[in-house]
Design a protein around this motif. Structure first.
Motif, short mmCIF file in Angstrom:
data_model
loop_
_atom_site.label_atom_id
_atom_site.label_comp_id
_atom_site.label_asym_id
_atom_site.label_seq_id
_atom_site.Cartn_x
_atom_site.Cartn_y
_atom_site.Cartn_z
N VAL A 135 0.93 -1.18 0.04
CA VAL A 135 -0.03 0.00 0.10
C VAL A 135 0.80 1.21 -0.03
CG1 VAL A 135 -1.54 1.47 1.60
CG2 VAL A 135 -2.09 -1.00 0.92
N LEU A 136 1.84 1.30 0.68
CA LEU A 136 2.91 2.61 1.06
C LEU A 136 3.65 2.82 -0.37
CD1 LEU A 136 3.87 1.92 4.58
CD2 LEU A 136 2.71 3.83 3.95
N ALA A 137 4.09 1.59 -0.88
CA ALA A 137 4.71 1.87 -2.25
C ALA A 137 3.74 2.30 -3.20
CB ALA A 137 5.15 0.37 -2.86
N ALA A 138 2.59 1.89 -3.36
CA ALA A 138 1.40 2.42 -4.14
C ALA A 138 1.25 4.00 -3.87
CB ALA A 138 0.33 1.81 -4.14
N VAL A 139 1.21 4.28 -2.56
CA VAL A 139 0.92 5.65 -2.33
C VAL A 139 2.20 6.76 -2.78
CG1 VAL A 139 0.57 7.45 -0.19
CG2 VAL A 139 -0.43 5.04 -0.42
N ALA A 140 3.25 6.21 -2.44
CA ALA A 140 4.44 6.99 -2.63
C ALA A 140 4.78 7.19 -4.28
CB ALA A 140 5.93 5.92 -2.47
N GLN A 141 4.12 6.20 -5.15
CA GLN A 141 3.92 6.41 -6.51
C GLN A 141 3.19 7.58 -6.81
OE1 GLN A 141 4.07 2.23 -8.13
NE2 GLN A 141 3.15 3.19 -9.98
N VAL A 142 2.22 7.62 -6.54
CA VAL A 142 1.05 8.76 -6.76
C VAL A 142 1.23 9.97 -5.99
CG1 VAL A 142 -0.25 7.17 -7.70
CG2 VAL A 142 -0.82 7.77 -5.37
N THR A 143 1.96 10.16 -4.97
CA THR A 143 2.10 11.40 -4.12
C THR A 143 3.23 12.19 -4.47
OG1 THR A 143 1.23 10.17 -2.24
CG2 THR A 143 2.11 12.21 -1.71
N THR A 144 2.94 13.52 -4.73
CA THR A 144 4.26 14.22 -5.09
C THR A 144 4.91 15.25 -3.98
OG1 THR A 144 2.63 15.96 -5.87
CG2 THR A 144 3.45 14.48 -7.64
N GLY A 145 3.76 15.30 -2.91
CA GLY A 145 4.24 16.30 -1.73
C GLY A 145 4.16 15.84 -0.43
N ARG A 146 3.24 16.00 0.40
CA ARG A 146 3.20 15.48 1.55
C ARG A 146 2.33 14.22 1.94
NH1 ARG A 146 6.13 18.51 4.49
NH2 ARG A 146 5.48 17.91 6.51
N PHE A 147 2.47 13.33 3.08
CA PHE A 147 1.82 12.29 3.31
C PHE A 147 1.79 12.14 4.66
CE2 PHE A 147 2.06 7.47 4.02
CZ PHE A 147 0.81 7.16 3.83
N VAL A 148 0.43 11.85 5.50
CA VAL A 148 0.37 11.55 6.83
C VAL A 148 -0.30 10.31 7.06
CG1 VAL A 148 -1.26 12.41 8.79
CG2 VAL A 148 0.07 13.98 7.20
N VAL A 149 0.17 9.54 8.23
CA VAL A 149 -0.39 8.36 8.74
C VAL A 149 -0.82 8.80 10.00
CG1 VAL A 149 0.25 6.03 9.40
CG2 VAL A 149 1.53 6.97 7.45
N VAL A 150 -2.12 8.20 10.12
CA VAL A 150 -2.71 8.23 11.48
C VAL A 150 -3.04 6.62 11.82
CG1 VAL A 150 -4.73 8.64 13.18
CG2 VAL A 150 -3.89 10.46 11.16
N ILE A 180 6.89 3.53 12.16
CA ILE A 180 7.61 4.42 11.33
C ILE A 180 8.56 3.61 10.46
CG2 ILE A 180 9.73 5.99 11.69
CD1 ILE A 180 8.38 7.12 14.05
N ALA A 181 9.06 2.45 11.08
CA ALA A 181 9.91 1.34 10.37
C ALA A 181 9.06 1.11 8.91
CB ALA A 181 10.36 0.29 11.07
N LEU A 182 8.08 1.04 8.95
CA LEU A 182 7.38 0.49 7.74
C LEU A 182 6.95 1.61 6.89
CD1 LEU A 182 4.32 -1.77 9.20
CD2 LEU A 182 5.93 -2.64 7.68
N VAL A 183 7.15 2.65 7.20
CA VAL A 183 6.88 3.80 6.38
C VAL A 183 8.49 4.46 5.54
CG1 VAL A 183 6.10 6.58 6.34
CG2 VAL A 183 4.71 4.84 7.69
N GLU A 184 9.26 4.30 6.49
CA GLU A 184 10.36 4.89 6.14
C GLU A 184 11.04 4.34 4.64
OE1 GLU A 184 12.95 4.55 9.76
OE2 GLU A 184 13.02 6.84 9.86
N PRO A 185 10.80 3.12 4.17
CA PRO A 185 11.52 2.65 3.02
C PRO A 185 10.86 3.70 1.79
CG PRO A 185 10.77 0.97 4.07
CD PRO A 185 10.30 2.15 4.83
#
Ligand SMILES: C[S@@+](CC[C@H](N)C(=O)[O-])C[C@H]1O[C@@H](n2cnc3c(N)ncnc32)[C@H](O)[C@@H]1O
Length: 211
Positions: A135-150, A180-185
């Protein structure tokens, strides 16, 4: 836990598939989550008119965080149908679109959509490490600026909050450090902390895209 109790818990879990009941429970436990909305808007530095992606949007409860066009994506068609009626076109919000799709699927990723800001709310603890990574890889592919995880905090100091987190349907409630460790890559993590939304211990992670 006795067999009867286990049966009751599993019945309750099934009942929560009903979007209305799911939202009622959320409201009782976490209130209206206005603090979460404020933190997300500030953390994203969300500007009026800016397009926002809501990953794993569920019943669309957080569509009103957007200050402009919004796309909510969720794999659960029942939730997405409810979201359209309650927070989208059904309530006079044509600028809010809801998509019943898997964000990791080629159907979504090959559309070439991009978003300056994205968020994922209270979903990571329902997903395994592998599912989160996809999921995070997909979000990183389409996001150009900022991202928030709650997400949920499994270690709140309030005993009632601790009890509530133990009742959550998510099988993968992780300490903030592991989140955080999951998001960092996939994203540059800029800030992260825990807070309370009424009785719920929450975590929030503010990120920007990697250059
Ligand atoms: C607990 S709900 C969170 C809903 C919403 N963000 C909220 O806070 O009310 C988690 C959601 O993630 C969705 N989901 C899980 N994997 C997904 C995927 N690969 N693509 C899209 N949605 C997914 C589920 O269908 C579920 O509705």
């Amino acid at each position: 836990m006795t067999a009867t109790n286990t049966g009751l818990v599993s019945k309750l879990k099934d009942t929560l598939d009903n979007p209305r009941l799911f939202n009622l429970l959320q409201l009782a436990v976490a209130g209206r989550q206005n603090i979460t909305r404020r933190l997300i808007r500030e953390g994203l530095n969300l500007m009026p008119g800016e397009r926002l992606l809501d990953v794993c949007c569920g019943t669309g409860e957080f569509a009103d965080v957007a200050l402009g066009p919004y796309l909510g994506i969720d794999i659960n068609e029942k939730y997405v149908e409810y979201a359209r009626q309650e927070y989208g076109e059904g309530k006079g919000h044509p600028e809010r679109e809801f998509l019943a799709e898997d964000i990791t699927g080629t159907g979504f990723l090959t559309r070439g959509l991009t978003f300056p800001k994205s968020m994922i709310i209270n979903s990571m603890h329902h997903l395994s490490d592998e599912q989160n990574s996809a999921v995070l890889a997909a979000v990183a592919q389409v996001t150009t600026g900022r991202f928030v995880v709650v997400d949920m905090d499994p270690e709140p100091s309030n005993p009632l909050s601790k009890f509530l987190v133990q009742q959550d349907r998510g099988e993968y409630v992780r300490p903030l450090k592991e989140q955080i460790a999951l998001v960092e890559p996939y994203f540059k993590v800029e800030n992260a902390f825990t807070y309370y939304a009424r009785l719920t211990g929450q975590t929030i992670i503010f990120c920007s895209v990697k250059s």
